[in-house]
Design an enzyme around this catalytic site. Structure first.
Site, PDB file in Angstrom:
ATOM      1  N   GLY A   1      -0.492   4.039  -1.102  1.00 48.47           N
ATOM      2  CA  GLY A   1      -2.004   5.029  -0.778  1.00 48.47           C
ATOM      3  C   GLY A   1      -1.712   6.255  -0.105  1.00 48.47           C
ATOM      4  O   GLY A   1      -0.358   6.557   0.228  1.00 48.47           O
TER       5      GLY A   1
ATOM      6  N   LYS B   1       1.217   2.627 -12.591  1.00 47.77           N
ATOM      7  CA  LYS B   1       0.408   4.203 -12.279  1.00 47.77           C
ATOM      8  C   LYS B   1       1.653   5.096 -11.831  1.00 47.77           C
ATOM      9  O   LYS B   1       2.950   4.262 -11.315  1.00 47.77           O
ATOM     10  CB  LYS B   1      -0.283   3.403 -11.047  1.00 47.77           C
ATOM     11  CG  LYS B   1      -0.858   2.839 -10.975  1.00 47.77           C
ATOM     12  CD  LYS B   1      -1.670   3.401  -9.998  1.00 47.77           C
ATOM     13  CE  LYS B   1      -3.444   2.514 -10.094  1.00 47.77           C
ATOM     14  NZ  LYS B   1      -3.462   2.266  -8.239  1.00 47.77           N
TER      15      LYS B   1
ATOM     16  N   LYS C   1      -9.092  -5.274  12.045  1.00 44.66           N
ATOM     17  CA  LYS C   1      -8.639  -5.519  11.531  1.00 44.66           C
ATOM     18  C   LYS C   1      -7.890  -6.039  12.654  1.00 44.66           C
ATOM     19  O   LYS C   1      -6.887  -6.559  12.816  1.00 44.66           O
ATOM     20  CB  LYS C   1      -7.544  -3.896  12.586  1.00 44.66           C
ATOM     21  CG  LYS C   1      -8.258  -2.618  11.142  1.00 44.66           C
ATOM     22  CD  LYS C   1      -7.930  -1.447  11.318  1.00 44.66           C
ATOM     23  CE  LYS C   1      -8.006  -0.601  10.237  1.00 44.66           C
ATOM     24  NZ  LYS C   1      -8.445   1.078  10.149  1.00 44.66           N
TER      25      LYS C   1
ATOM     26  N   THR D   1      -1.826   6.450   3.641  1.00 40.41           N
ATOM     27  CA  THR D   1      -1.221   6.886   4.477  1.00 40.41           C
ATOM     28  C   THR D   1      -0.085   6.023   3.977  1.00 40.41           C
ATOM     29  O   THR D   1       1.787   6.343   4.610  1.00 40.41           O
ATOM     30  CB  THR D   1      -1.348   5.541   5.743  1.00 40.41           C
ATOM     31  OG1 THR D   1      -2.989   5.684   5.817  1.00 40.41           O
ATOM     32  CG2 THR D   1      -0.939   4.773   6.585  1.00 40.41           C
ATOM     33  N   GLY D   2       0.343   5.109   2.936  1.00 41.25           N
ATOM     34  CA  GLY D   2       1.847   4.156   2.169  1.00 41.25           C
ATOM     35  C   GLY D   2       3.241   5.331   2.115  1.00 41.25           C
ATOM     36  O   GLY D   2       3.762   5.619   2.520  1.00 41.25           O
TER      37      GLY D   2
ATOM     38  N   GLY E   1       0.991  -1.099   0.104  1.00 46.55           N
ATOM     39  CA  GLY E   1       0.286  -0.414   0.013  1.00 46.55           C
ATOM     40  C   GLY E   1       0.478   1.000  -0.240  1.00 46.55           C
ATOM     41  O   GLY E   1       0.589   2.225   0.222  1.00 46.55           O
ATOM     42  N   ALA E   2       2.098   1.141  -0.406  1.00 51.07           N
ATOM     43  CA  ALA E   2       2.836   2.453  -0.395  1.00 51.07           C
ATOM     44  C   ALA E   2       2.366   4.201  -1.197  1.00 51.07           C
ATOM     45  O   ALA E   2       2.785   4.195  -1.117  1.00 51.07           O
ATOM     46  CB  ALA E   2       4.640   2.112  -0.674  1.00 51.07           C
TER      47      ALA E   2
HETATM   48  N1  LIG Z   1      -6.658   8.147  10.859  1.00 50.24           N
HETATM   49  C1  LIG Z   1      -7.343   8.394   9.683  1.00 50.24           C
HETATM   50  O1  LIG Z   1      -8.384   9.240   9.945  1.00 50.24           O
HETATM   51  C2  LIG Z   1      -7.861   7.062   8.772  1.00 50.24           C
HETATM   52  C3  LIG Z   1      -8.337   8.107   7.350  1.00 50.24           C
HETATM   53  C4  LIG Z   1      -8.793   7.500   6.311  1.00 50.24           C
HETATM   54  C5  LIG Z   1      -7.895   6.082   5.946  1.00 50.24           C
HETATM   55  N2  LIG Z   1      -7.310   5.070   7.344  1.00 50.24           N
HETATM   56  C6  LIG Z   1      -6.537   3.975   8.100  1.00 50.24           C
HETATM   57  O2  LIG Z   1      -5.934   4.380   7.062  1.00 50.24           O
HETATM   58  C7  LIG Z   1      -5.314   2.692   6.602  1.00 50.24           C
HETATM   59  C8  LIG Z   1      -4.360   3.173   5.286  1.00 50.24           C
HETATM   60  O3  LIG Z   1      -5.694   3.594   4.061  1.00 50.24           O
HETATM   61  P1  LIG Z   1      -5.338   4.329   3.271  1.00 50.24           P
HETATM   62  O4  LIG Z   1      -6.927   5.163   3.697  1.00 50.24           O
HETATM   63  O5  LIG Z   1      -4.135   5.663   3.439  1.00 50.24           O
HETATM   64  O6  LIG Z   1      -5.182   3.628   1.796  1.00 50.24           O
HETATM   65  P2  LIG Z   1      -5.604   4.353   0.490  1.00 50.24           P
HETATM   66  O7  LIG Z   1      -4.723   5.528  -0.029  1.00 50.24           O
HETATM   67  O8  LIG Z   1      -6.933   3.776   0.271  1.00 50.24           O
HETATM   68  O9  LIG Z   1      -4.090   2.750  -0.078  1.00 50.24           O
HETATM   69  C9  LIG Z   1      -4.360   2.126  -0.512  1.00 50.24           C
HETATM   70  C10 LIG Z   1      -3.694   1.259  -0.646  1.00 50.24           C
HETATM   71  O10 LIG Z   1      -3.969  -0.125  -0.882  1.00 50.24           O
HETATM   72  C11 LIG Z   1      -3.206  -0.586  -2.237  1.00 50.24           C
HETATM   73  N3  LIG Z   1      -3.500  -1.978  -2.575  1.00 50.24           N
HETATM   74  C12 LIG Z   1      -5.486  -2.199  -2.083  1.00 50.24           C
HETATM   75  N4  LIG Z   1      -5.605  -2.484  -2.901  1.00 50.24           N
HETATM   76  C13 LIG Z   1      -4.212  -3.820  -2.711  1.00 50.24           C
HETATM   77  C14 LIG Z   1      -4.273  -5.305  -3.011  1.00 50.24           C
HETATM   78  N5  LIG Z   1      -5.318  -5.934  -3.518  1.00 50.24           N
HETATM   79  N6  LIG Z   1      -3.222  -5.755  -3.045  1.00 50.24           N
HETATM   80  C15 LIG Z   1      -2.002  -4.984  -2.693  1.00 50.24           C
HETATM   81  N7  LIG Z   1      -2.341  -3.750  -2.334  1.00 50.24           N
HETATM   82  C16 LIG Z   1      -3.890  -2.572  -2.573  1.00 50.24           C
HETATM   83  C17 LIG Z   1      -3.592   0.334  -3.288  1.00 50.24           C
HETATM   84  O11 LIG Z   1      -2.305   0.023  -4.267  1.00 50.24           O
HETATM   85  P3  LIG Z   1      -2.663   0.105  -6.149  1.00 50.24           P
HETATM   86  O12 LIG Z   1      -2.026   1.639  -6.485  1.00 50.24           O
HETATM   87  O13 LIG Z   1      -2.182  -0.595  -6.287  1.00 50.24           O
HETATM   88  O14 LIG Z   1      -4.345   0.617  -5.577  1.00 50.24           O
HETATM   89  C18 LIG Z   1      -2.869   1.225  -2.104  1.00 50.24           C
HETATM   90  O15 LIG Z   1      -0.844   2.093  -2.143  1.00 50.24           O
HETATM   91  C19 LIG Z   1      -6.456   1.577   6.709  1.00 50.24           C
HETATM   92  O16 LIG Z   1      -6.420   1.381   7.849  1.00 50.24           O
HETATM   93  C20 LIG Z   1      -7.811   3.002   7.380  1.00 50.24           C
HETATM   94  O17 LIG Z   1      -8.566   2.274   7.731  1.00 50.24           O
HETATM   95  C21 LIG Z   1      -7.268   5.994   8.467  1.00 50.24           C
END
Ligand SMILES: NC(=O)c1ccc[n+]([C@@H]2O[C@H](COP(=O)([O-])OP(=O)(O)OC[C@H]3O[C@@H](n4cnc5c(N)ncnc54)[C@H](OP(=O)(O)O)[C@@H]3O)[C@@H](O)[C@H]2O)c1
Length: 333
Positions: free
Chosen positions: A12, A41, A124, A14-15, A9-10
């Site tokens: 994303g 991408k 989780k 958070t990543g 998820g690098a």
């Molecule tokens: N604290 C807060 O306020 C807050 C807000 C939002 C989220 N979060 C949490 O943060 C965490 C990460 O979420 P995010 O929203 O930062 O992530 P995100 O932006 O949705 O990014 C998702 C990442 O996962 C990858 N991915 C998706 N499906 C995949 C698969 N099948 N295999 C491998 N990689 C895959 C994506 O890669 P691609 O480039 O291939 O799509 C992307 O790198 C979650 O636990 C979420 O609950 C927290």
């Protein structure tokens, strides 16, 4: 010797913060495990340009491929999309098989009890339970609620470019404190936590500041000079909205589940007050403020000023662009 880190998820939200934090701290050799469909991408190419090793891996494919990708890796960090949390299971098994020294499962959210409040948290926790079942060293990192989805729009519209994903309502009477963090600071905390022996097999709460929503609105009024409308929503209304949303979907894999998650979060941090350092300590978390008092972070006020000056960075741009394209296609049909 550099610590070898593999990230799922690098690309994303958070990543990306984690990659930046590790690159800035130095001493890390980073591998991004990227699904083959995403290799072209621009964000993936940008990772390679920054010196991150990009390895294509299908997490749903043969486990031997994941094991190969993880050979020689010290720490695995998962920041995967919340709808794909269960895709971590084969990564955990592969990590155990090749002797990964620490696994960071995808949490990175608000503090909440393990069960009964947030369905996403439950998934989780199930993943964490799998980590424990296979006896893999781990660290859980939660970060509070992002600044990036906290600040409401201003009547002038001048920060609308970065507030589309923000919560629009104030839960209850707005007096419940909640921990908030700049998404951009998460990586700084992660860089410290993953090499710290004190955090092994522990949960860590890494947040920037604690505020009530009444404080947040007042601060934004002070820095913008604008008067904000306050949309208070009672606990009863949030519960009724949640019950309606749950009729449509209880499955976290379903796009309709987003609404359930939204109301559950509002209840958890806005009404129950789960997302605080005190409750985190009660649940057994270590507090990153005690562990790393020297970490420099962005205050919410500075963040608000940046937005007002037009220097903010909207979140989930790719997803929102896709959504907009889909909506315009549907309109044309
Ligand atoms: N604290 C807060 O306020 C807050 C807000 C939002 C989220 N979060 C949490 O943060 C965490 C990460 O979420 P995010 O929203 O930062 O992530 P995100 O932006 O949705 O990014 C998702 C990442 O996962 C990858 N991915 C998706 N499906 C995949 C698969 N099948 N295999 C491998 N990689 C895959 C994506 O890669 P691609 O480039 O291939 O799509 C992307 O790198 C979650 O636990 C979420 O609950 C927290």
């Amino acid at each position: 010797m550099a610590v070898t880190v593999a990230i799922v998820g690098a690309t994303g939200e958070t990543g990306s913060s984690i990659v930046k934090g590790l690159l800035q701290s130095r001493g890390f050799e980073i591998t991004a495990l990227v699904r083959p469909a995403s290799l072209q991408k621009p964000k993936v190419r940008a990772l390679a340009d920054q010196g991150v090793k990009v390895v294509p891996v299908d997490l749903g494919g043969p486990e031997a491929e994941i094991r190969n990708a993880l050979k020689g890796i010290d720490v695995v960090i998962s920041a995967i999309f919340a709808g794909e949390l269960l895709a971590q299971i084969p990564v955990i098994d592969a990590s155990k098989a090749v002797g990964v020294k620490r696994f960071i499962p995808c949490f990175f959210a608000t503090v909440a009890p393990p069960k009964g409040v947030l369905r996403l948290r439950e998934v989780k926790e199930d993943v964490l339970n799998h980590v424990k079942k296979v006896y893999l060293p781990y660290t859980v990192i939660d970060v509070g609620w992002w600044y990036q989805i906290t600040l409401p729009s201003l009547p002038s519209g001048r920060i609308d470019y970065a507030t589309e994903m923000s919560v629009k309502d104030i839960a209850g009477d707005g007096s419940v404190p909640t921990a908030l963090t700049d998404l951009r600071d998460i990586g700084k905390y992660v860089a410290r936590i993953i090499v710290d022996p004190r955090t092994l097999n522990r949960m860590v709460f890494a947040y920037n500041e604690v505020h009530t929503f009444n404080d947040v609105y007042k601060m934004l009024e002070d820095v913008s000079g604008e008067k904000l409308k306050r949309n208070y929503v009672s606990a009863e209304t949030i519960k009724a909205n949640l019950a309606e949303a749950e009729k449509k979907s209880m499955n976290f894999l379903d796009p309709d589940f987003l609404k359930v998650a939204h109301f559950q979060y509002l209840l958890s941090w806005g009404i129950r007050g789960d997302n605080t350092p005190e409750y985190a300590a009660y649940l057994g978390y270590l507090n990153a403020k005690d562990l790393y008092p020297d970490v420099q972070y962005t205050t919410l006020e500075t963040f608000a000023k940046e937005l007002i000056e037009g220097k903010g960075q909207p979140v989930y741009e790719e997803m929102r662009a896709l959504r907009a394209a889909r909506a315009s296609q549907e309109k044309q049909q």
